[in-house]
Write an enzyme that holds these catalytic residues in place. Structure first.
Site, PDB file in Angstrom:
ATOM      1  CD  GLU A   1      14.251  -5.339   3.857  1.00  0.00           C
ATOM      2  OE1 GLU A   1      15.035  -5.406   2.889  1.00  0.00           O
ATOM      3  OE2 GLU A   1      14.613  -5.046   4.992  1.00  0.00           O
TER       4      GLU A   1
ATOM      5  CG  ASP B   1      17.768  -8.158   1.634  1.00  0.00           C
ATOM      6  OD1 ASP B   1      17.280  -8.076   2.768  1.00  0.00           O
ATOM      7  OD2 ASP B   1      18.832  -7.597   1.298  1.00  0.00           O
TER       8      ASP B   1
HETATM    9  C1  NOJ Z   1      17.624  -6.207   4.829  1.00  0.00           C
HETATM   10  C2  NOJ Z   1      17.841  -7.304   5.803  1.00  0.00           C
HETATM   11  O1  NOJ Z   1      16.641  -7.588   6.432  1.00  0.00           O
HETATM   12  C3  NOJ Z   1      18.902  -6.831   6.766  1.00  0.00           C
HETATM   13  O2  NOJ Z   1      19.055  -7.710   7.847  1.00  0.00           O
HETATM   14  C4  NOJ Z   1      20.189  -6.667   6.009  1.00  0.00           C
HETATM   15  O3  NOJ Z   1      21.166  -6.130   6.852  1.00  0.00           O
HETATM   16  C5  NOJ Z   1      19.993  -5.709   4.820  1.00  0.00           C
HETATM   17  N1  NOJ Z   1      18.824  -6.017   4.058  1.00  0.00           N
HETATM   18  C6  NOJ Z   1      21.146  -5.814   3.876  1.00  0.00           C
HETATM   19  O4  NOJ Z   1      21.084  -7.051   3.229  1.00  0.00           O
END
Ligand code: NOJ
Length: 590
Positions: A312, A250
């Site tokens: 991500e 993430d």
């Molecule tokens: C990316 C995640 O996909 C999202 O849903 C989240 O709010 C943020 N990171 C913070 O963790």
């Protein structure tokens, strides 16, 4: 509409046909395309590299299947739906966080990294899910939330308990500007949270500010502290030992901040929260991120099964994205946000971006997606308001026939649409409350999976699921669509099956054909087969003609359709392919 038979009949009488044996791109195609046909197959998978030809399916566990009637999805619910996923044809599931969490950011604020939130079940339920998934050849990918924890995590509770606590430095603490014994002063600099307002939160007990890139309740870990590395590596070990196939990491580009706390530059305008727009220059993509990625890779690589890392990271261009591959020693699958966010049906734009990623300097495997739990669903984003179902099928063809690892989002295979809350009182996602009505939050793309046309869509037996069932569920649901050969669901099934049966679609090189302003055409070519994909991205009927320079023609070859989203008529010839509005055609040259 599946029209294979009529197409074959039509081309059987064609004087003009395609030669597969000598299929070669034009000079123009070669100029923009990355790889020559002579090199076809050089990127074929080696070893077990299962992730190269896998299709990943993202599950938002709150919304997939409720098994105990509390209105919230859970692990047993996912397990109960594994047969559906297997029949659909997916190879791996990425499950967004199911760890204990106060739920401010619906699981992305983790209070314990090595446990399961009771709301979702038990560790035994999780182990059973992994075992049952394995029986069906489905791998399980976990979410690794590396940038921040919950403020209720015991690490942070210790850190905030006193300035000399051993875990104080596990988080990013700084003095305010102009702070005195009685005045907290101003935040240390102008850094902003992605979710609005200052990224610094005053903590009265120890009289310092802590840094949070996301919600106030999500303090950032300090990755400059070696103990943080040890603790987070331990998290990876914990889940790898339980048999997971890898991690989606993430918010990885946010791991480090400028130690000198330079102010970020302002941009023009204001965001939905009323803040001045800012460029996150000193908090994004610092070079040390790559050291961490290498470290994560080395930890997971201790385990068998060729574990995968997906990142991500909404990188601004292909150069930045390519860095995520490292020298083959960082991540295998950085998510391609450039392509996900084209946000218009533009053949030139898709052609340009696919050519760029095909040509990436790291020779890395692309990872494509169009929907996830953070952005409105593709049915709405790419639909024109009139032909959305047709366009949903075209997007499915694009996602599943390009070279890369596709990543689906639950319900996209049904044509689920974004269903935002109508009133601020109904909003769950805090950014939707803060930014209302400009920013309605992310509830709209997280509504329950639509299994049946019953009142609660087969998702739960509770009268009130955690988010309401969208009205579209009465028509767009697994039960109804399974019975309709023309449904979006059956389109996905057909395409997923094609990916398995056609080596060129799984691993073949991808080469753009032509420069049409409306038709995105490309060739997928492996050692012994060539497949052509034609996508009419416009609302006009188009006639696409393969020019002799695009492909070499002779009288003895044929073009055999594998899939089409629409009837394209009886008069098909490779030199004159009639494409109705938003038609998608996949055909094999032989
Ligand atoms: C990316 C995640 O996909 C999202 O849903 C989240 O709010 C943020 N990171 C913070 O963790």
């Amino acid at each position: 509409m599946h029209w294979t038979k009529s197409f074959v009949a039509a081309i059987a009488g064609c004087a003009l046909s395609l030669s597969i044996g000598t299929l070669a791109p034009t000079a123009s195609a070669q100029a923009s395309a990355p790889t020559s046909l002579a090199e076809a197959g050089k990127d074929q998978p080696t070893g077990s590299e299962w992730w190269r030809h896998a299709v990943i399916y993202e599950i938002y566990p709150r919304s997939f299947q409720d098994s105990n009637g509390d209105g919230v999805g859970d692990i047993k619910g996912i397990t109960a739906r594994l047969d559906y996923l297997h029949d659909l044809g997916i190879d791996a599931i990425w499950i967004t966080p199911m760890y204990p969490s106060p739920g401010i950011d619906y699981g992305y604020d983790i209070s314990d990294y090595t446990a399961i939130d009771p709301e979702y079940g038990t560790m035994a339920d999780f182990d059973n899910l992994v075992a049952e998934a394995k029986k069906r050849d489905i791998r399980v990918i976990m979410d690794y939330v590396i940038n921040h924890t919950s403020d209720q995590n015991k690490w942070f509770l210790e850190s905030r308990s006193s300035r000399d606590n051993p875990k104080r430095d596990w988080y990013v603490w700084r003095d305010g500007k102009g702070e005195t014994a009685t005045d907290k002063g101003q935040p240390p600099n102008n850094w902003q949270s992605w979710f609005g307002h200052s990224a610094w939160q005053w903590d009265e007990k120890t009289r310092q500010y802590y840094y949070h890139y996301f919600y106030v309740q999500q303090p950032d870990l300090n990755w400059r502290n070696p103990d943080v590395h040890k603790a987070m590596d331990g998290v990876l070990d914990f889940w790898m030992k339980r048999g997971v196939a890898g991690f989606r990491i993430d918010a990885v580009s946010r791991l480090y901040e400028d130690p000198n706390l330079h102010d970020d530059p302002y941009l023009s305008g204001r965001n939905a929260y009323g803040d001045r727009n800012i460029q996150h220059k000193y908090t994004d993509d610092l070079p040390q991120v790559h050291d961490v990625l290498k470290e994560v890779r080395s930890v997971v690589d201790k385990y068998p099964g060729d574990p995968v890392l997906v990142t991500e990271a909404d990188e601004p261009n292909v150069q930045a994205l390519s860095k995520m591959y490292g020298n083959g020693d960082e991540v295998q699958l950085p998510m391609d946000f450039q392509i996900a966010d084209v946000n218009e049906l533009s053949a030139p734009r898709f052609r340009e971006l696919f050519n760029q990623i095909e040509n990436n300097s790291a020779h890395g495997q692309p990872e494509y997606f169009f929907s996830n739990h953070d952005q409105p669903r593709q049915w709405d984003r790419y639909g024109d308001g009139v032909h959305n179902d047709q366009i949903a099928k075209l997007m499915a063809v694009l996602e599943l026939t390009t070279r890369g690892t596709p990543q689906m989002y639950y319900g996209e295979e049904l044509g689920m649409r974004t269903t935002d809350p109508a009133r601020i009182e109904d909003v769950h996602d805090p950014i939707g409350k803060l930014g209302w009505p400009k920013e309605k939050g992310r509830d709209g793309e997280r509504t329950p999976m639509q299994w049946t046309s019953s009142q609660e869509a087969g998702f739960t037996t509770a009268t009130k699921p955690w988010l309401p069932i969208p009205p579209s569920a009465s028509k767009y649901n697994v039960e109804a669509e399974s019975k309709n050969p023309n449904s979006i669901l059956n389109t996905y099934k057909e395409l997923l099956a094609l990916r398995k049966s056609e080596p060129a679609l799984r691993d073949g090189v991808q080469i753009s054909i032509g420069n049409d302003s409306d038709v995105f055409a490309y060739l997928r070519r492996s050692r012994d087969e060539s497949i052509i994909v034609l996508l009419n991205m416009s609302s006009k009927e188009k006639v696409f003609a393969f020019r002799p320079g695009d492909v070499q023609l002779n009288d003895s070859s044929t073009l055999r359709p594998l899939y089409s989203s629409t009837r394209v008529g009886e008069s098909i010839s490779p030199a004159h392919v009639v494409l109705p509005p938003f038609a998608a055609v996949v055909a094999k040259a032989q």
